[in-house]
Design a protein around this motif. Structure first.
Motif, PDB file in Angstrom:
ATOM      1  N   ALA A  47      46.510  31.145  34.773  1.00  0.00           N
ATOM      2  CA  ALA A  47      45.316  31.356  34.726  1.00  0.00           C
ATOM      3  C   ALA A  47      45.372  33.143  35.518  1.00  0.00           C
ATOM      4  CB  ALA A  47      44.940  30.752  35.624  1.00  0.00           C
ATOM      5  N   LEU A  48      46.257  32.758  36.699  1.00  0.00           N
ATOM      6  CA  LEU A  48      46.661  34.379  37.787  1.00  0.00           C
ATOM      7  C   LEU A  48      47.471  34.830  37.343  1.00  0.00           C
ATOM      8  CD1 LEU A  48      45.604  35.540  40.025  1.00  0.00           C
ATOM      9  CD2 LEU A  48      48.050  34.449  41.348  1.00  0.00           C
ATOM     10  N   VAL A  49      48.566  34.915  36.144  1.00  0.00           N
ATOM     11  CA  VAL A  49      49.155  35.410  35.906  1.00  0.00           C
ATOM     12  C   VAL A  49      48.716  36.557  34.284  1.00  0.00           C
ATOM     13  CG1 VAL A  49      51.249  35.464  33.859  1.00  0.00           C
ATOM     14  CG2 VAL A  49      51.298  34.410  36.376  1.00  0.00           C
ATOM     15  N   ASN A  50      47.981  35.012  33.982  1.00  0.00           N
ATOM     16  CA  ASN A  50      47.349  36.296  32.730  1.00  0.00           C
ATOM     17  C   ASN A  50      46.086  36.589  33.168  1.00  0.00           C
ATOM     18  OD1 ASN A  50      48.349  34.549  30.724  1.00  0.00           O
ATOM     19  ND2 ASN A  50      47.099  32.661  30.778  1.00  0.00           N
ATOM     20  N   LEU A  51      45.462  36.600  34.211  1.00  0.00           N
ATOM     21  CA  LEU A  51      44.167  36.636  34.509  1.00  0.00           C
ATOM     22  C   LEU A  51      45.096  38.029  35.884  1.00  0.00           C
ATOM     23  CD1 LEU A  51      41.152  37.632  35.300  1.00  0.00           C
ATOM     24  CD2 LEU A  51      41.404  36.203  37.479  1.00  0.00           C
ATOM     25  N   ARG A  52      45.938  38.898  35.999  1.00  0.00           N
ATOM     26  CA  ARG A  52      46.244  40.273  36.390  1.00  0.00           C
ATOM     27  C   ARG A  52      47.480  40.986  35.626  1.00  0.00           C
ATOM     28  NH1 ARG A  52      49.687  37.312  41.342  1.00  0.00           N
ATOM     29  NH2 ARG A  52      48.693  37.813  42.807  1.00  0.00           N
ATOM     30  N   ARG A  53      47.489  39.773  34.457  1.00  0.00           N
ATOM     31  CA  ARG A  53      48.231  40.880  33.061  1.00  0.00           C
ATOM     32  C   ARG A  53      46.611  41.128  31.966  1.00  0.00           C
ATOM     33  NH1 ARG A  53      46.786  38.723  28.290  1.00  0.00           N
ATOM     34  NH2 ARG A  53      46.817  36.474  28.512  1.00  0.00           N
ATOM     35  N   ILE A  54      45.898  40.659  32.201  1.00  0.00           N
ATOM     36  CA  ILE A  54      44.211  41.441  31.511  1.00  0.00           C
ATOM     37  C   ILE A  54      43.824  42.319  32.427  1.00  0.00           C
ATOM     38  CG2 ILE A  54      41.600  40.788  30.991  1.00  0.00           C
ATOM     39  CD1 ILE A  54      42.679  37.817  30.825  1.00  0.00           C
ATOM     40  N   VAL A  55      43.179  42.400  33.761  1.00  0.00           N
ATOM     41  CA  VAL A  55      43.244  43.888  34.971  1.00  0.00           C
ATOM     42  C   VAL A  55      44.068  44.720  34.980  1.00  0.00           C
ATOM     43  CG1 VAL A  55      42.388  41.458  35.907  1.00  0.00           C
ATOM     44  CG2 VAL A  55      44.245  42.590  37.238  1.00  0.00           C
ATOM     45  N   GLU A  56      45.635  44.436  34.696  1.00  0.00           N
ATOM     46  CA  GLU A  56      46.625  45.101  34.151  1.00  0.00           C
ATOM     47  C   GLU A  56      46.524  45.944  33.315  1.00  0.00           C
ATOM     48  OE1 GLU A  56      49.859  43.703  35.833  1.00  0.00           O
ATOM     49  OE2 GLU A  56      49.770  43.715  37.725  1.00  0.00           O
ATOM     50  N   HIS A  57      46.219  45.745  32.352  1.00  0.00           N
ATOM     51  CA  HIS A  57      46.481  46.301  30.805  1.00  0.00           C
ATOM     52  C   HIS A  57      44.967  46.474  29.698  1.00  0.00           C
ATOM     53  CE1 HIS A  57      50.803  45.578  31.580  1.00  0.00           C
ATOM     54  NE2 HIS A  57      50.197  44.627  31.648  1.00  0.00           N
TER      55      HIS A  57
END
Length: 109
Positions: free
Chosen positions: A24-34
């Motif tokens: 969840a943390l990795v996916n959320l970071r990807r979403i907020v960055e991209h």
């Protein structure tokens, strides 16, 4: 900036460093960055360390992503692997729909 209506305020509630919480943390970071094209604030709360905050927010399952502002507030439960569903669940426009990568995202109001 806590009161700025143009800032997206998100809180991710996790229960320790489980594989699901890490995804969840990795996916959320990807979403907020991209995917996000707006200013945002992100808090990450481990409910094992801060059960009082989880209780105050009525968190019953983890990982749970809470959109606190702008209104309406939203809650998403799951590993946030489906970018399109996350963006739709948060009522944010997705730049391009993503293919589901597995996992589940339950949208609750």
């Amino acid at each position: 900036m806590m009161d700025d209506p143009d800032v997206l305020r998100l809180t991710l509630y996790v229960a320790g460093r489980t594989p699901r919480a890490e995804r969840a943390l990795v996916n959320l970071r990807r979403i907020v960055e991209h995917e996000l094209h707006m200013p945002f604030e992100l808090d990450i709360i481990d409910v094992l360390e801060r059960p009082d905050l989880a209780e105050d927010a009525l968190i019953l399952a983890t990982p749970t992503l809470v959109k606190e502002s702008p209104l309406p507030g939203r809650r998403l439960i799951g590993d946030l692997s489906d970018t399109h569903r996350v963006m739709a669940g948060l009522h944010l426009p997705a730049t391009t729909p993503s293919e589901p990568a597995g996992g589940s995202d339950e949208v609750r109001t």
